[in-house]
Each structure stands twice: as C-alpha cells, then as structure tokens.
Design an enzyme around this catalytic site. Structure first.
Site, PDB file in Angstrom:
ATOM      1  N   LYS A  96       0.807  -1.228   0.000  1.00 25.54           N
ATOM      2  CA  LYS A  96       0.000   0.000   0.000  1.00 25.54           C
ATOM      3  C   LYS A  96       0.838   1.274   0.000  1.00 25.54           C
ATOM      4  O   LYS A  96       0.372   2.328  -0.477  1.00 25.54           O
ATOM      5  CB  LYS A  96      -0.931   0.003   1.203  1.00 25.54           C
ATOM      6  N   SER A 147       0.821 -10.101  -0.678  1.00 31.12           N
ATOM      7  CA  SER A 147       0.598  -8.655  -0.690  1.00 31.12           C
ATOM      8  C   SER A 147       0.806  -7.967   0.647  1.00 31.12           C
ATOM      9  O   SER A 147       0.974  -6.749   0.693  1.00 31.12           O
ATOM     10  CB  SER A 147      -0.820  -8.353  -1.204  1.00 31.12           C
TER      11      SER A 147
END
Length: 410
Positions: A61, A312
C-alpha cells in the site's frame, strides 16, 4: 479472458507505472522473490513468492499512497490528507505523508487491532477511531474532507494509486522474466489493475489471475454483470481483501486485462498462512496469502510454467493470528477434537490414553462430563483435543480407538 464488456482505453498506462517506479526509487523497497519447493512440487512447475509482506509498513500500500500524495499540488498538500482504513492503507498513507511532509488524518474503526492503530500513529498520522464498520469509518473520513478541505486518499479507486501498485508488476518481470502466470489477491482491485497494466503492456503472453475470498467475492458477479456489483456483508478472515464493491477505475482495467478470477475458502486461507510460516518462514496475513491458497486449492490449473504468487501483506493482529493458526492446523489435520464415552471407574482414562500413546497422538487437553442425562449411570463422557500429524494420522487414531472398543460420538 474477455467478459464481453465494452471497456474504454485503460485510464492507467505503462508510462504511468514507469513514472511511479522512478518516483518510488529509494522510498519503496524492491521486495525479494523467494522460490517455494513445496508449491513447485505441488503445481508441477516453478513457483516463486513475491514478498510484499516485507515492504515498508508491511504491505504494497505504501507504493500507491506515496505516488498519490506526491501528485498533490502545494495548495492541496497544505490542506493535508485524510484516509479511512483498518490497517494496511492506513499505514501506507501515514508513512507516505510523513516522508512528504504532509499532515495526515486516518480514520480507523473503533475495533481496529491495537498494533495497527499504534503503527499508524508511529508513522506520523493523527488517528481517529470512529464507527464499528468500515462504511461508517469511510463516511466520517469523507465528512472530515468536506469540512476541512483535506484531500481524501482512496485505497484503490484512483489513477495514481493504481500506477503505484503497478510497480509490483514491473519488479516481477525483472526478477522472474520467464514467468507465465502471476497470481494476485483482489479486494477493491487496485493492485490487480496496476499489475495487469504493467504486465500486459510488456508481456501480453503472461496470465494475470486474481484471487478473492469466497465470502467477499464481488468481482466474479461484477464481471458477469458488466459493471461493479456490491456484495452484502462480505465475510472473510482476509480483511485486506474484504471489500464489498469493486472500485470503478480498477474495475474497467480488470475487466479488460485480467485473465481470470478464482475464489478460495476460509480453510484454504488458513492452511496457506500456516504453510507460509512453516515452509517459507514468512509471516503473511490472510489476504496476502490468498494467492498461495489458490495454488493449494487448484494446483493443476497453474501447471503450465513458472508461477509468481504475490504475497501482498504481512500485517496480522497477533490475536487473530492465534485463531487462524488453530484453524489452519485443524484444516490440515494437525488438530483432532473428539468425544467418547468410557466406564466411570479407576484406570479407564489411563487405558484410553495408552491407546492414543500407541499411535503417537499428543493429548493437549482432556475434560470430563458426568452430568449429561444421556449418560449411563456408570459412564463418563471424555472430550479430547489432540495434536496429530495430518489427515491420515487422524484416520489412524480413529481406527485405533475403534479397535480398542471405544465409540466416538463426536
């Protein structure tokens, strides 16, 4: 795969992703790629893990947040930024803002895990706890933006966010040029869209496959309908991809470029997390290991060449991790719970435990029930929690108990 949707030219192009990569130099780590012998043997082709769980803030992110905030005008920067998130996006916005000298306010649900709240504050954001569900938190953040003029930083539905996340795709092609399939988890779609833009522009032969948790799978229905469709009350342990509706911007890209979307069960997610810990020595959150869950669930689907699974993120609340590990071990046949009835006399329990010892079942917990009206006068119900070595060992334990005359009732 074509979904029959008339999609306009993608709003994010390769040059945008390359520009984001230059912008992120020295800011975001070029995360490592690790091979997995176990997954490779299961799939029948080389499998590599792209370790975004080792990125700064613990997830990809930061990439999109930094690119988005970097693109703000001086006037916008002076007004500050605001975001709403339960974890990864919150930390990415907080660190990106601090690096760029921009004031940030992050709204988080009142029940957000304390380690994620503390990390967001430590990265420099002002944290406001509001609401019990993400929708309430998002509404509060938007109201703050309207009232103060702060710029709302969306977690996935913006051109710059997608360009930043797409740098993961560029790194995958650089680190594994022979790749044939890339697996990526999907929530709102920013990461999948960004990777698709980068990879399809440079290597249209590479398959990009999205993975969603079955309890929060908005993309299959949306792609079939030709427009974003909401999932009412998405439920999954994978909070990083627990998104009820695809973003408008990433949806158009995903519909045009993504080759397939697969869904995985909660059991597969917890088993994948356990595998990453035990075999790869990597702490990965449930959303982050959704790609590994897909490989475990359908290994034959990915046998056609080298596979890269994007991990992720690695931000998982320790209390949730404890529960997930128990769930994963049970799903893998490493825990066995059962109830049976034995004679209520001295030595009966010792005899039962001796049978379990002979088959190498480790007893974790034993409890007795003597007050059930269904029990005979001379019976006691025993509940056992055992540590076992897999599904076959569980069956061996059951066979040994049956052979010794014990009737398992649950």
């Amino acid at each position: 795969m074509s979904y029959g949707l008339p999609v306009p030219i993608a709003p994010v192009i390769l040059d945008d992703v390359r520009g984001a990569q230059k912008m992120l130099a020295g800011v975001a780590r070029v995360t490592p790629m690790e091979g997995s012998r176990y997954l490779s043997s299961l799939v029948g082709a080389p499998v590599h893990l792209k370790c975004e769980n080792l990125q700064r803030t613990g997830s990809f992110k930061l990439r999109g947040a930094y690119v988005r905030i970097s693109g703000l005008s001086p006037v916008q920067r002076a007004a500050g930024v605001v975001a709403a998130s339960a974890g990864n996006h919150a930390q990415g916005v907080a660190l990106a803002s601090s690096l760029l000298g921009v004031r940030s306010t992050v709204f988080m649900p009142a029940g957000a895990p304390l380690p994620k709240v503390a990390a967001t504050r430590d990265y420099g954001a002002e944290v406001v706890l509001h609401g019990q569900v993400v929708d309430e938190t998002l509404a509060a953040a938007q109201e703050h933006a309207d009232r103060t003029g702060a710029v709302f930083i969306h977690p996935f539905d913006h051109h710059d966010i997608i360009a930043g996340q797409g740098t993961v795709g560029l790194e995958v092609l650089e680190q594994c040029p022979e790749v044939r399939t890339i697996l990526v988890g999907i929530g709102g779609g920013g990461l999948a869209a960004g990777i698709s833009v980068a990879v399809k522009a440079l290597r249209p032969d590479v398959r990009v496959v999205g993975v969603q948790a079955a309890g929060a799978a908005a993309y299959p229905a949306s792609l079939a309908a030709g427009h974003p469709v909401s999932v009412d009350e998405p439920v999954t342990m994978a909070d990083g991809i627990r998104v009820g509706r695809p973003g408008d911007v990433p949806f158009r890209i995903v519909a045009e470029l993504l080759d397939d979307v697969r869904t995985v069960s909660e059991e597969a997610l917890s088993t994948a997390l356990l595998l990453c810990l035990e075999r790869a020595k990597l702490l990965v959150e449930p959303a982050g290991c959704s790609t590994v869950a897909a490989l475990l669930s359908e290994p034959e689907r990915f046998a056609g060449g080298p596979v890269v699974a994007v991990l992720s993120g690695g931000n998982v609340d320790p209390l949730l991790l404890q529960r997930i590990l128990r769930h994963g071990m049970a799903s893998a046949g490493r825990y066995l719970s059962l109830r049976l009835r034995v004679a209520d006399r001295p030595g009966a329990l010792a005899g039962l435990l001796a049978v379990l010892s002979e088959v190498d079942a480790n007893v974790l917990d034993v409890s007795h029930v003597r007050t059930d009206p269904q029990l005979g006068l001379t019976e006691v119900e025993v509940e056992l929690h055992l540590e076992t070595q897999g599904q076959e060992h569980c069956r061996e334990v059951a066979r040994a108990l049956h052979a010794a005359g014990y009737a398992v009732i649950g």
